[in-house]
Write a protein that holds these residues in place. Structure first.
Motif, PDB file in Angstrom:
ATOM      1  N   VAL A  65       0.839  -1.207   0.000  1.00  0.00           N
ATOM      2  CA  VAL A  65       0.000   0.000   0.000  1.00  0.00           C
ATOM      3  C   VAL A  65       0.871   1.253   0.000  1.00  0.00           C
ATOM      4  CG1 VAL A  65      -1.684   1.328   1.333  1.00  0.00           C
ATOM      5  CG2 VAL A  65      -1.946  -1.149   1.122  1.00  0.00           C
ATOM      6  N   GLU A  66       1.933   1.233   0.785  1.00  0.00           N
ATOM      7  CA  GLU A  66       2.837   2.387   0.849  1.00  0.00           C
ATOM      8  C   GLU A  66       3.576   2.601  -0.472  1.00  0.00           C
ATOM      9  OE1 GLU A  66       3.106   4.690   3.202  1.00  0.00           O
ATOM     10  OE2 GLU A  66       1.401   3.654   4.119  1.00  0.00           O
ATOM     11  N   ILE A  67       3.946   1.506  -1.130  1.00  0.00           N
ATOM     12  CA  ILE A  67       4.609   1.614  -2.434  1.00  0.00           C
ATOM     13  C   ILE A  67       3.681   2.304  -3.435  1.00  0.00           C
ATOM     14  CG2 ILE A  67       5.391   0.281  -4.446  1.00  0.00           C
ATOM     15  CD1 ILE A  67       6.552  -1.768  -2.467  1.00  0.00           C
ATOM     16  N   MET A  68       2.413   1.898  -3.419  1.00  0.00           N
ATOM     17  CA  MET A  68       1.455   2.504  -4.339  1.00  0.00           C
ATOM     18  C   MET A  68       1.239   3.981  -4.021  1.00  0.00           C
ATOM     19  SD  MET A  68      -0.383   2.533  -6.932  1.00  0.00           S
ATOM     20  CE  MET A  68      -0.008   0.841  -7.395  1.00  0.00           C
ATOM     21  N   LYS A  69       1.188   4.323  -2.738  1.00  0.00           N
ATOM     22  CA  LYS A  69       1.055   5.733  -2.352  1.00  0.00           C
ATOM     23  C   LYS A  69       2.216   6.545  -2.897  1.00  0.00           C
ATOM     24  CE  LYS A  69      -1.547   5.284   1.987  1.00  0.00           C
ATOM     25  NZ  LYS A  69      -1.479   5.472   3.461  1.00  0.00           N
ATOM     26  N   LYS A  70       3.416   5.995  -2.794  1.00  0.00           N
ATOM     27  CA  LYS A  70       4.616   6.707  -3.253  1.00  0.00           C
ATOM     28  C   LYS A  70       4.599   6.857  -4.771  1.00  0.00           C
ATOM     29  CE  LYS A  70       9.614   6.922  -2.657  1.00  0.00           C
ATOM     30  NZ  LYS A  70      10.792   6.336  -1.961  1.00  0.00           N
ATOM     31  N   LEU A  71       4.157   5.819  -5.473  1.00  0.00           N
ATOM     32  CA  LEU A  71       4.096   5.884  -6.930  1.00  0.00           C
ATOM     33  C   LEU A  71       3.123   6.961  -7.405  1.00  0.00           C
ATOM     34  CD1 LEU A  71       4.049   2.064  -7.815  1.00  0.00           C
ATOM     35  CD2 LEU A  71       5.938   3.664  -8.182  1.00  0.00           C
ATOM     36  N   ARG A  72       2.051   7.169  -6.633  1.00  0.00           N
ATOM     37  CA  ARG A  72       1.019   8.135  -7.008  1.00  0.00           C
ATOM     38  C   ARG A  72       1.292   9.546  -6.473  1.00  0.00           C
ATOM     39  NH1 ARG A  72      -3.204   7.918 -10.426  1.00  0.00           N
ATOM     40  NH2 ARG A  72      -4.480   9.023  -8.895  1.00  0.00           N
ATOM     41  N   ALA A  73       2.228   9.669  -5.554  1.00  0.00           N
ATOM     42  CA  ALA A  73       2.504  10.962  -4.915  1.00  0.00           C
ATOM     43  C   ALA A  73       3.286  11.887  -5.844  1.00  0.00           C
ATOM     44  CB  ALA A  73       3.282  10.728  -3.626  1.00  0.00           C
TER      45      ALA A  73
END
Length: 277
Positions: A15-23
């Protein structure tokens, strides 16, 4: 050997990886995606997982499960950014639904067999739709975007649960229906009515799906098998043509038919579909 990570920690990392990719400052491609653009990837990854399952490739099944899971996490992140819901809400909703629809496991309900479980499941779903003020039809919830053969199968299955179905074990009325649809299609073709031809083709396919359902054959899998069989035989013809140094244009239809029969014979001899190469 690295210690096995806890499933909760691994999921949080995803979930954190996806947040970073979208940030801001993340991946330009990931940031560009929307719910609409992700639809094709959800479908694509679902079919790739099915292919992996069919091949019984354990490593590939694991990888494709991850690719499909990624799409859910991706959607959840976009939803969270819009203030709709997050991945936690998805998980909680799913847990609640599973418990609610399995009262024979998480409650006191007693069931005799899997068929009774299915009847209870359908009744609970109907009650859920009624409580949400949704369309109470038993056909509600069958996605319009499903492949047409699978959707026809699902529609017929739902209708059959109400008793609206041909008698089990008696295929005569189904054969009669197929014959009727063929006659109607021939009539529409003879009259040159394009609209009716399209409609009658649909009716004929729907009737054939009904036959497949009654004899326990999944029509989508059956047609996929036919596709694979045709593709393998056609590849045999291509290789035969290429091996003789002639082009397709130089072959008559009778010559190609002879090659087709050779492909069928080779396939039967091998006892399995002809593979490329």
């Amino acid at each position: 050997m690295e210690p096995k990570r806890h499933i909760g920690g691994s999921f949080e990392e995803l979930v954190e990886i996806m947040k970073k990719l979208r940030a801001p400052g993340g991946c330009p491609w990931d940031r560009k995606q929307t719910l609409d653009t992700l639809k094709e990837y959800v479908i694509e990854e679902s079919y790739e997982l099915i292919d992996a399952i069919d091949s019984r490739d354990e490593k590939n099944i694991c990888e494709e499960c991850g690719d499909l899971l990624l799409q859910i996490v991706f959607i959840a992140q976009i939803a969270a950014e819009n203030g709709w819901f997050d991945v936690q809400a998805i998980i909680e909703s799913l847990c609640d639904k599973l418990k609610r629809r399995h009262p024979h496991v998480f409650g006191d309900l007693k069931v005799r067999d899997s068929e009774e479980v299915r009847r209870n499941w359908d009744m609970i779903k109907l009650q859920e739709r009624e409580s949400k003020k949704e369309e109470p039809s038993r056909l509600t919830g069958i996605p319009r975007s499903m492949p047409a053969l699978l959707r026809a199968y699902a529609i017929q299955e739902r209708a059959a649960k109400t008793g609206f179905d041909w008698e089990k074990g008696n295929l005569d009325p189904i054969w009669s229906k197929i014959d009727e649809e063929i006659r109607e299609l021939r009539k529409a073709l003879d009259e040159g009515n394009a609209g009716e031809v399209k409609e009658e083709i649909g009716d004929l396919l729907f009737a054939v799906v009904n036959l497949s359902r009654h004899i326990g054959v999944n029509p989508e899998e059956a047609l996929q098998g036919a596709n694979e069989k045709f593709s393998a035989r056609f590849r045999f013809i291509e290789e035969s043509v290429e091996g003789k140094g002639r082009s397709f244009d130089e072959y008559s239809l009778d010559e190609l038919e002879t090659l087709w029969q050779s492909a069928k014979k080779a396939q039967r001899t091998k006892g399995r579909p002809i593979l490329d190469g």
